[in-house]
Design an enzyme around this catalytic site. Sequence first.
Site, PDB file in Angstrom:
ATOM      1  N   ARG A 125      -9.395  -2.649   7.163  1.00 26.07           N
ATOM      2  CA  ARG A 125      -9.575  -2.714   8.621  1.00 26.07           C
ATOM      3  C   ARG A 125      -8.354  -2.220   9.385  1.00 26.07           C
ATOM      4  O   ARG A 125      -8.430  -1.895  10.567  1.00 26.07           O
ATOM      5  CB  ARG A 125      -9.874  -4.155   9.038  1.00 26.07           C
ATOM      6  CG  ARG A 125      -8.739  -5.117   8.734  1.00 26.07           C
ATOM      7  CD  ARG A 125      -9.048  -6.548   9.113  1.00 26.07           C
ATOM      8  NE  ARG A 125      -7.985  -7.444   8.665  1.00 26.07           N
ATOM      9  CZ  ARG A 125      -8.174  -8.506   7.921  1.00 26.07           C
ATOM     10  NH1 ARG A 125      -9.396  -8.819   7.515  1.00 26.07           N
ATOM     11  NH2 ARG A 125      -7.160  -9.277   7.565  1.00 26.07           N
ATOM     12  N   TYR A 157       2.632   8.707   2.468  1.00 27.94           N
ATOM     13  CA  TYR A 157       3.956   9.208   2.104  1.00 27.94           C
ATOM     14  C   TYR A 157       3.916   9.854   0.718  1.00 27.94           C
ATOM     15  O   TYR A 157       2.866   9.983   0.121  1.00 27.94           O
ATOM     16  CB  TYR A 157       4.989   8.094   2.250  1.00 27.94           C
ATOM     17  CG  TYR A 157       5.101   7.659   3.697  1.00 27.94           C
ATOM     18  CD1 TYR A 157       5.564   8.545   4.675  1.00 27.94           C
ATOM     19  CD2 TYR A 157       4.684   6.398   4.115  1.00 27.94           C
ATOM     20  CE1 TYR A 157       5.613   8.187   6.015  1.00 27.94           C
ATOM     21  CE2 TYR A 157       4.733   6.029   5.460  1.00 27.94           C
ATOM     22  CZ  TYR A 157       5.199   6.936   6.397  1.00 27.94           C
ATOM     23  OH  TYR A 157       5.235   6.585   7.721  1.00 27.94           O
TER      24      TYR A 157
END
Length: 396
Positions: free
Chosen positions: A283, A192
Amino acid sequence: MSSPMFAPLKGTKLFTPIKLGNYELQHRIVQAPCTRMRGVKESEGVNVPGHLTVDYYAQRATSGGLQITEAADVSLYASGYPGIPGIFTDSQVAGWKRVTDAVHAKGGYIFLQIWHTGRASPPSFRGGKPPISSSNHPMDGSWLDGTSCASCPPEPMTVDEIRAVVQDFADAAKRAVQAGFDGVEIHSANGYLLEQFLHDNINERTDEYGGSIQSRCRFPLEVLKAVCDAIGSEKVGIRLSPWNYFQSTKDSNRLEHWSYLCEQIIALPLGRRPAYVHMVEPRFDEILDEQRKIESLAHNDKETSISLQPFRDILQKGGIPFLSTGCFNWENAVPKLESDATDLVCFGRWFISNPDLTRRLADGIPLTKYDRSTFYFTVPPEKGYTDYPTYMAEAA
């Protein structure tokens, strides 16, 4: 469908107290911010938290527990998705006040995450105007409304526009406190607007907000300082995602660049140093599974160690508590805490499907599996939002 059986976790570090800012938390389980798109449309671009949002957060509140809400738009044209409740109108403040009252009635604490989506916002969400970003590089693919991102590249923000958005974040933080929130979390992650200034594959500016990592960090740090000045640093957290791929983020040296940002954060005076930094585990990915994400990072990045530990170590030198989020469960949360790799653990998807997650983890009660198809706007809106049962209701 439920998780496997697991041993009760009530005697572990997960259920020990910790101080965060001025707040004495009674356990280290945090509800992670998750976009849910259930705001009630009041007018074009203005969505208000309704009674379902009140129920949703109240269901998941616990005495001495911390919740971080879904991201709220700091201004009318900050959003990239439908149904996102903002924090820029009086009606939104009133709606959120009902949420915070419900959480506080159960003895919980709640922070509002605040954002501007930048180039993730299509023209249809901006009154026909093109999106804004650090530079004119569009994201890959299409926006949620189906429009190709390449068909309308973002416009590089002017310095005056940057300063205006800094003020928008500060004003949003003040309104959040007015709405009863215990603090705010600045969203500087997941591709963002603030992160669009950090990544060097996006930010190709040649002014004081681009080029070197020192300049690319300027905008996020200005927002952090302005928000701390507005409501007090003890009420401010910031979210970062150095290993993020989402929305075409492909920085050339994540370890070096986010380490620099962390060093700058701990160098801030106490009055501008956040109450915590919240980071996303490498991850975690919105598209790839855990193994493929780690393999991809190992193949494409310069670093030999793909971990949040280097950033944790830097922030720990400055006495800043660390929150970790991304694929945590009953097996890996406690080892993360016991290895001192984090101070608090955030759960997202498991909190969606288990409003009583804290109790279930404490008592070793199997968890209800989440349904990805109901994460976002559903018909009816309560489906996958407020209709997940607690254990006692499930067992009845």
